[in-house]
Scaffold this motif. Sequence first.
Motif, PDB file in Angstrom:
ATOM      1  N   GLN A 119      18.217  -2.578  30.171  1.00 16.94           N
ATOM      2  CA  GLN A 119      18.650  -3.962  30.006  1.00 16.94           C
ATOM      3  C   GLN A 119      19.692  -4.120  28.893  1.00 16.94           C
ATOM      4  OE1 GLN A 119      14.995  -3.426  29.673  1.00 16.94           O
ATOM      5  NE2 GLN A 119      14.944  -3.431  31.917  1.00 16.94           N
ATOM      6  N   LEU A 120      20.452  -3.071  28.636  1.00 11.95           N
ATOM      7  CA  LEU A 120      21.416  -3.125  27.554  1.00 11.95           C
ATOM      8  C   LEU A 120      22.547  -4.107  27.836  1.00 11.95           C
ATOM      9  CD1 LEU A 120      22.036   0.549  26.345  1.00 11.95           C
ATOM     10  CD2 LEU A 120      21.006  -1.332  25.068  1.00 11.95           C
ATOM     11  N   ASP A 121      22.929  -4.858  26.819  1.00 11.19           N
ATOM     12  CA  ASP A 121      24.163  -5.641  26.863  1.00 11.19           C
ATOM     13  C   ASP A 121      24.666  -5.778  25.432  1.00 11.19           C
ATOM     14  OD1 ASP A 121      22.874  -7.876  25.584  1.00 11.19           O
ATOM     15  OD2 ASP A 121      22.126  -8.524  27.537  1.00 11.19           O
ATOM     16  N   SER A 122      25.858  -6.315  25.275  1.00 12.10           N
ATOM     17  CA  SER A 122      26.469  -6.360  23.947  1.00 12.10           C
ATOM     18  C   SER A 122      25.666  -7.221  22.976  1.00 12.10           C
ATOM     19  CB  SER A 122      27.908  -6.870  24.049  1.00 12.10           C
ATOM     20  OG  SER A 122      27.950  -8.161  24.630  1.00 12.10           O
ATOM     21  N   ASP A 123      25.047  -8.285  23.466  1.00 12.21           N
ATOM     22  CA  ASP A 123      24.251  -9.139  22.575  1.00 12.21           C
ATOM     23  C   ASP A 123      23.069  -8.371  21.994  1.00 12.21           C
ATOM     24  OD1 ASP A 123      25.898 -11.310  22.941  1.00 12.21           O
ATOM     25  OD2 ASP A 123      24.677 -12.187  24.548  1.00 12.21           O
ATOM     26  N   LYS A 124      22.399  -7.572  22.847  1.00 12.79           N
ATOM     27  CA  LYS A 124      21.262  -6.784  22.357  1.00 12.79           C
ATOM     28  C   LYS A 124      21.720  -5.773  21.310  1.00 12.79           C
ATOM     29  CE  LYS A 124      18.010  -7.015  26.268  1.00 12.79           C
ATOM     30  NZ  LYS A 124      18.725  -8.010  27.076  1.00 12.79           N
ATOM     31  N   VAL A 125      22.849  -5.136  21.574  1.00 13.08           N
ATOM     32  CA  VAL A 125      23.352  -4.139  20.625  1.00 13.08           C
ATOM     33  C   VAL A 125      23.699  -4.801  19.296  1.00 13.08           C
ATOM     34  CG1 VAL A 125      25.167  -2.456  20.159  1.00 13.08           C
ATOM     35  CG2 VAL A 125      24.184  -2.624  22.458  1.00 13.08           C
ATOM     36  N   GLU A 126      24.437  -5.895  19.362  1.00 17.49           N
ATOM     37  CA  GLU A 126      24.869  -6.557  18.136  1.00 17.49           C
ATOM     38  C   GLU A 126      23.690  -7.121  17.351  1.00 17.49           C
ATOM     39  OE1 GLU A 126      27.996  -9.330  18.820  1.00 17.49           O
ATOM     40  OE2 GLU A 126      29.269  -7.877  19.865  1.00 17.49           O
ATOM     41  N   SER A 127      22.595  -7.424  18.036  1.00 23.49           N
ATOM     42  CA  SER A 127      21.439  -8.019  17.357  1.00 23.49           C
ATOM     43  C   SER A 127      20.731  -7.044  16.427  1.00 23.49           C
ATOM     44  CB  SER A 127      20.439  -8.561  18.386  1.00 23.49           C
ATOM     45  OG  SER A 127      19.767  -7.498  19.061  1.00 23.49           O
ATOM     46  N   VAL A 128      20.914  -5.744  16.640  1.00 19.55           N
ATOM     47  CA  VAL A 128      20.229  -4.765  15.780  1.00 19.55           C
ATOM     48  C   VAL A 128      21.161  -4.135  14.753  1.00 19.55           C
ATOM     49  CG1 VAL A 128      18.512  -4.267  17.551  1.00 19.55           C
ATOM     50  CG2 VAL A 128      20.545  -2.829  17.382  1.00 19.55           C
ATOM     51  N   ILE A 129      22.445  -4.449  14.811  1.00 20.02           N
ATOM     52  CA  ILE A 129      23.386  -3.962  13.805  1.00 20.02           C
ATOM     53  C   ILE A 129      23.258  -4.841  12.565  1.00 20.02           C
ATOM     54  CG2 ILE A 129      25.832  -3.737  13.230  1.00 20.02           C
ATOM     55  CD1 ILE A 129      26.352  -2.965  16.133  1.00 20.02           C
ATOM     56  N   VAL A 130      23.180  -4.208  11.403  1.00 20.82           N
ATOM     57  CA  VAL A 130      23.005  -4.964  10.162  1.00 20.82           C
ATOM     58  C   VAL A 130      24.185  -4.720   9.226  1.00 20.82           C
ATOM     59  CG1 VAL A 130      20.502  -4.977  10.304  1.00 20.82           C
ATOM     60  CG2 VAL A 130      21.633  -3.100   9.124  1.00 20.82           C
ATOM     61  N   PRO A 131      24.603  -5.743   8.483  1.00 17.62           N
ATOM     62  CA  PRO A 131      25.649  -5.547   7.474  1.00 17.62           C
ATOM     63  C   PRO A 131      25.083  -4.766   6.291  1.00 17.62           C
ATOM     64  CG  PRO A 131      24.787  -7.775   7.341  1.00 17.62           C
ATOM     65  CD  PRO A 131      24.135  -7.139   8.541  1.00 17.62           C
ATOM     66  N   THR A 132      25.949  -4.128   5.560  1.00 19.98           N
ATOM     67  CA  THR A 132      25.546  -3.420   4.346  1.00 19.98           C
ATOM     68  C   THR A 132      26.095  -4.176   3.142  1.00 19.98           C
ATOM     69  OG1 THR A 132      27.510  -2.004   4.176  1.00 19.98           O
ATOM     70  CG2 THR A 132      25.730  -1.268   5.648  1.00 19.98           C
ATOM     71  N   GLY A 133      25.891  -3.631   1.974  1.00 18.77           N
ATOM     72  CA  GLY A 133      26.441  -4.247   0.773  1.00 18.77           C
ATOM     73  C   GLY A 133      27.922  -4.001   0.593  1.00 18.77           C
ATOM     74  N   VAL A 134      28.549  -3.321   1.572  1.00 25.01           N
ATOM     75  CA  VAL A 134      29.975  -3.003   1.506  1.00 25.01           C
ATOM     76  C   VAL A 134      30.685  -3.736   2.635  1.00 25.01           C
ATOM     77  CG1 VAL A 134      31.695  -1.158   1.630  1.00 25.01           C
ATOM     78  CG2 VAL A 134      29.508  -0.748   0.492  1.00 25.01           C
ATOM     79  N   ALA A 135      31.689  -4.508   2.310  1.00 26.10           N
ATOM     80  CA  ALA A 135      32.442  -5.238   3.329  1.00 26.10           C
ATOM     81  C   ALA A 135      33.082  -4.275   4.315  1.00 26.10           C
ATOM     82  CB  ALA A 135      33.523  -6.094   2.663  1.00 26.10           C
ATOM     83  N   GLN A 136      33.056  -4.651   5.586  1.00 27.73           N
ATOM     84  CA  GLN A 136      33.654  -3.873   6.672  1.00 27.73           C
ATOM     85  C   GLN A 136      32.836  -2.633   7.036  1.00 27.73           C
ATOM     86  OE1 GLN A 136      35.678  -6.268   7.825  1.00 27.73           O
ATOM     87  NE2 GLN A 136      37.426  -4.921   8.093  1.00 27.73           N
ATOM     88  N   LEU A 137      31.635  -2.518   6.482  1.00 26.26           N
ATOM     89  CA  LEU A 137      30.766  -1.379   6.799  1.00 26.26           C
ATOM     90  C   LEU A 137      29.425  -1.892   7.308  1.00 26.26           C
ATOM     91  CD1 LEU A 137      30.139   1.662   6.787  1.00 26.26           C
ATOM     92  CD2 LEU A 137      29.396   1.419   4.401  1.00 26.26           C
TER      93      LEU A 137
END
Length: 261
Positions: A68-86
């Motif tokens: 059931q993969l889609d871009s929304d599911k993928v983006e939902s588990v990506i987390v920002p770090t303390g470094v901009a653009q990373l």
Amino acid sequence: MQVWTVSNQKGGVGKTTTVITLAGLLVKRGYRVLVVDVDPQASLGYYLGVDPDELPGSLFDLFHHHEQLDSDKVESVIVPTGVAQLDLLPATTALATLDRTLGTQGGMGLILKRVLSMVSHRYDAVLVDCPPVLGVLMINALAACDRLIVPVQTEFLALKGLDRMVRTLDMVGRSRGTQYPYLIVPTMFDKRTRASLQALTSLTQKYPKQLWHSVIPVDTRFRDASQAHLPPSHFNPSSRGVLAYDQLLDALLEPQGAGHV
């Protein structure tokens, strides 16, 4: 979007340090970067100050629900770090169960490649941190990458791990009808020790075409940077280790085929 996988079938050779240092240097050059942790130990997340047990989702969820993969599911588990653009696509210990639960299913070796294709518009570069064990996770990391980087600590036992890694690449390449070009990067080099000098000589003799022309030296600032949860390039950009990785990045950014990659 370029995908670089950092892998070796031995732990403690500098894989996570290589991923985070190159990622930080790419960010400093203006790249939008995603780092992907496919190691159940989740060292990359801990390095960046992210506790995977406190996150609502991880790479494991994408594998477990791959149909059931889609871009929304993928983006939902990506987390920002303390470094901009990373950003970070985090691992959890549950990844260790994938070989047992999903490893026999067809098409399991291409899930990470599908995942990354769904966010390719968001990033210029992706760096993948691998576990030191051959299994569905390493196969995914190999299948997804454009370039393979193999860090090797300059000591005897690490050379044995490199030999296993090279045999694995040959085996996987034959089964898939393709080759995996790779760049060997000598790490933790200490010119004061006979072990480092002998290991570097052995690498030069055995892998002359695959070996990077320089070395990553021992640098205690790498440890300090990890304690600060920052890429070494952001913690101490003038340290000798960071300067060495900056030279490595120059080689990796050359057109494909240059720099032995």
